[in-house]
Design a protein around this motif. Structure first.
Motif: not given
Ligand SMILES: *Cc1c(COP(=O)(O)O)cnc(C)c1O
Length: 348
Positions: A210-228
């Motif tokens: 219920g928090l569409a207004a605050i704009r928070l998206g989460m991305c979960f991935a391999h550390e190498g992808v997150i670093d990029i």
């Protein structure tokens, strides 16, 4: 792909990029006097820049999701990681992405913004993956494959085995959008992150939480992808307001779960009630908080609902969605209004 080569997958300019280093990157300790970021020294709740890597929030999300902070990237909505994935991995004018249709429109828009070619394949009539058709669509320049489960606008989960089949054969990144996972009652694909290095899972606080207004998206991935992704993101992409509200609201997981239970119960009831209406031809099975509904003459029904003060999403021009409306599950009162308005439509 069990083992991927990130150095060859990432764009050369991104691989070689020296990222911007903010004041908060250069010094991370605690000091008495901060004269390093050209901030206004007069204290208010908001005079300091926020943590560029949102460490506290990631720790909290990590506990809830069972994912290590180093495997988490946070964005200004899911839109931001989607855009950053294009910018990190797709050479404009050369590389392409594969999108089984129909699905969420933002992947194609982001591809177009970034001048990245789209190779579309088709989902089956019941909106599941056609593994062979998808594999045929892939070529040596295909860098990203976008899967959405539960899928928008159809509402259904994709078959897990088919997703796994694609994870195994695709040498680029498989982006698995789980915006509606809370409503599905199935395990998240985040449990497969260790096994498949090319898996990128997207979730959001915009739907079940219920928090569409605050704009928070989460991305979960391999550390190498997150670093990029961290390397190319705007330095302070998540405001302190969003970080604080998210932290406070994440304490209310039981309330979120209660909402999900109510919405799912309502979804199942409304689905059955809709199917019994003369104007409704078919209600597609849903694992999300909305229903794709095939009606007699979607454009007319859409207009009549507008006149009754109810707005739904007309998806009738979308492939495989002829005469379909996408209807979000509202409060019980709102859903009853929808049913009465549809019930009053005769003679289409
Ligand atoms: C609603 C939705 C999102 C959420 O986008 P945000 O930018 O996080 O609000 C992501 N993916 C799909 C498929 C959606 O329907």
């Amino acid at each position: 792909m069990q083992n991927m080569n990130l150095d060859t997958l990432v764009r050369r300019n991104v691989r070689d990029l020296k990222p911007y280093s903010s004041a908060r990157d250069d010094f991370q300790g605690v000091a008495q006097v901060y004269l390093d970021a050209n901030e206004n020294p007069n204290p208010s709740a908001y005079n300091r820049y926020p943590d560029p890597l949102q460490r506290e929030l990631k720790k909290r999300i990590g506990l809830i999701k069972g994912v290590e902070p180093k495997n988490i990237f946070l964005g200004n909505g899911s839109d931001e990681p989607i855009d950053l994935l294009f910018r990190a991995f797709c050479e404009p004018g050369i590389d392409n992405v594969v999108i089984p249709q129909p699905t969420y429109g933002m992947y194609a828009v982001s591809a177009n913004i970034n001048n990245v070619k789209i190779k579309s394949s088709l989902l089956t009539e019941d909106f599941d993956l056609d593994v062979n058709a998808t594999i045929t669509t892939i070529d040596s320049n295909s860098k990203l494959l976008f899967l959405c489960s539960p899928n928008n606008p159809s509402g259904n989960l994709l078959s897990r085995q088919k997703v796994v089949d694609l994870l195994k054969v695709f040498s680029g990144l498989v982006i698995l959008d789980e915006a509606y996972i809370d409503f599905a009652g199935t395990e998240s694909y985040t449990t497969m992150l260790q096994e498949y290095q090319n898996l990128v899972v997207l979730q959001t606080l915009s739907k079940a939480w219920g928090l569409a207004a605050i704009r928070l998206g989460m991305c979960f991935a391999h550390e190498g992808v997150i670093d990029i992704l961290n390397k190319i993101k705007p330095p302070y992409n998540i405001s302190i307001l969003t970080q604080q509200v998210a932290l406070a609201q994440l304490d209310h997981e039981p309330r979120k779960n209660q909402w999900v239970t109510e919405i799912v119960r309502e979804r199942n009831q409304i689905s059955a009630a809709l199917a019994a209406l003369p104007v409704v031809l078919h209600v597609f099975p849903s694992d999300a908080n909305f229903l794709l509904v095939k009606v007699r003459n979607a454009k007319e029904v859409y207009q009549k609902l507008i006149r009754a003060g109810i707005v739904v999403r007309d998806r009738s021009s979308v492939i495989l969605c002829d005469d379909c409306l996408r209807i979000t599950i509202g409060t019980p009162e709102e859903n009853q209004k929808l049913l009465s308005a549809l019930n009053a439509i005769n003679g289409l």
